[in-house]
Design a protein around this motif. Sequence first.
Motif, short mmCIF file in Angstrom:
data_model
loop_
_atom_site.label_atom_id
_atom_site.label_comp_id
_atom_site.label_asym_id
_atom_site.label_seq_id
_atom_site.Cartn_x
_atom_site.Cartn_y
_atom_site.Cartn_z
N ARG A 141 41.37 29.80 41.36
CA ARG A 141 40.83 31.16 41.43
C ARG A 141 40.02 31.41 42.70
O ARG A 141 40.11 32.50 43.29
CB ARG A 141 39.95 31.45 40.21
CG ARG A 141 40.68 31.58 38.90
CD ARG A 141 39.72 31.86 37.77
NE ARG A 141 39.05 33.14 37.89
CZ ARG A 141 38.05 33.54 37.11
NH1 ARG A 141 37.60 32.74 36.14
NH2 ARG A 141 37.49 34.72 37.29
N PHE A 142 39.22 30.44 43.09
CA PHE A 142 38.23 30.69 44.13
C PHE A 142 38.25 29.73 45.32
O PHE A 142 37.61 29.99 46.33
CB PHE A 142 36.82 30.64 43.54
CG PHE A 142 36.59 31.58 42.39
CD1 PHE A 142 36.68 32.95 42.57
CD2 PHE A 142 36.29 31.10 41.13
CE1 PHE A 142 36.46 33.82 41.52
CE2 PHE A 142 36.06 31.96 40.07
CZ PHE A 142 36.15 33.33 40.27
N ARG A 145 39.37 31.10 48.77
CA ARG A 145 38.45 32.15 49.21
C ARG A 145 37.13 31.57 49.68
O ARG A 145 36.57 32.01 50.68
CB ARG A 145 38.23 33.15 48.07
CG ARG A 145 37.33 34.31 48.47
CD ARG A 145 37.09 35.24 47.31
NE ARG A 145 36.08 36.24 47.63
CZ ARG A 145 35.46 36.97 46.73
NH1 ARG A 145 35.74 36.81 45.44
NH2 ARG A 145 34.55 37.85 47.09
N LEU A 146 36.62 30.56 48.96
CA LEU A 146 35.35 29.96 49.34
C LEU A 146 35.45 29.27 50.69
O LEU A 146 34.55 29.37 51.52
CB LEU A 146 34.92 28.97 48.26
CG LEU A 146 33.46 28.50 48.29
CD1 LEU A 146 32.51 29.67 48.22
CD2 LEU A 146 33.19 27.52 47.16
N ARG A 148 37.39 30.14 53.11
CA ARG A 148 37.44 31.21 54.11
C ARG A 148 36.07 31.81 54.35
O ARG A 148 35.73 32.17 55.49
CB ARG A 148 38.44 32.29 53.69
CG ARG A 148 39.90 31.82 53.70
CD ARG A 148 40.85 33.00 53.55
NE ARG A 148 40.73 33.63 52.24
CZ ARG A 148 41.42 33.24 51.16
NH1 ARG A 148 42.24 32.21 51.22
NH2 ARG A 148 41.27 33.89 50.01
N ILE A 149 35.27 31.93 53.30
CA ILE A 149 33.92 32.47 53.45
C ILE A 149 33.08 31.56 54.34
O ILE A 149 32.41 32.02 55.27
CB ILE A 149 33.25 32.65 52.08
CG1 ILE A 149 33.90 33.82 51.33
CG2 ILE A 149 31.74 32.88 52.23
CD1 ILE A 149 33.47 33.94 49.88
#
Length: 278
Positions: A141-142, A145-146, A148-149
């Motif tokens: 899920r994350f 994205r994490l 990339r952050i």
Amino acid sequence: MRLPHSPWVEVGGDFAIGLRPIPQAAWLEGGEADPSARKDPLLAAHPAIVWGETPGSRDAQSEALAMVDAVREAQPGEARLPPLLAAARRVSDDLCLMERRDGVWRLTALSLCAPSFFTAQEALGKSLAELHAPVDGFEPRFGGRLERIFSGLRPGLILERRNWTVVNSDALFTPSSAPIRAQIPQISPDEAGQILHLRVERQTLRRLPDTGGALFTIRIWRAPLETLDDDPARLAAFAKAWRRATAEFRKYKGFASYDTLVEGFLRVRGESYSVNDE
């Protein structure tokens, strides 16, 4: 005390990255007269639990210390300490240094004096994926994205997020859940509001522009569950978040151990807080 944050209102009972930008003046919340008076004895008694660093992390540690220098004055006895440890003695937050090593973001140094069921020794050197591995469903899920952050975080931007749990302890220093949860059967339903505590983490993330690392801070706030009595809206939101929490969230937080006590606490406070009829 009234908690300064109520993430169960904002994100309910599910995992969420939930990052938002904040001004630099809001970076560290404070609220503790002398953090070193709490942290120094823990370092002396439990060094492997509360501190760790990897080789090659001192430059990024020094940059993190410079950031803290801008908002918190130096204290005696810091000269011989690793830079991140010196910085951590000045602030209520725990400080975690992330650096990109061999293409992966890893935890390269940390001061952890208010651990929520983990230790510095267990976490040091782990990647973002490894740090979140105990959370069911987090990686698909994350995870991407994490990464990339962290990689896209620009200098000068400070991001904040918050999360929450319930635990039968008011202690800040909780490296293991076992001795705490072993006491649950001894809690009387009448005492649930005093003994069960909301434990809130307020986290921030900011870039170290010179070394390219990232500084992650964790500030723990806690208060007895009964403090929700002063705010019916907060109490109603808590009831909703508790009863509608996802299976993954409940499992990771260990909510099943508290269900009887929390439901009793909520029922005593009236049917107006039920979410079953929505």
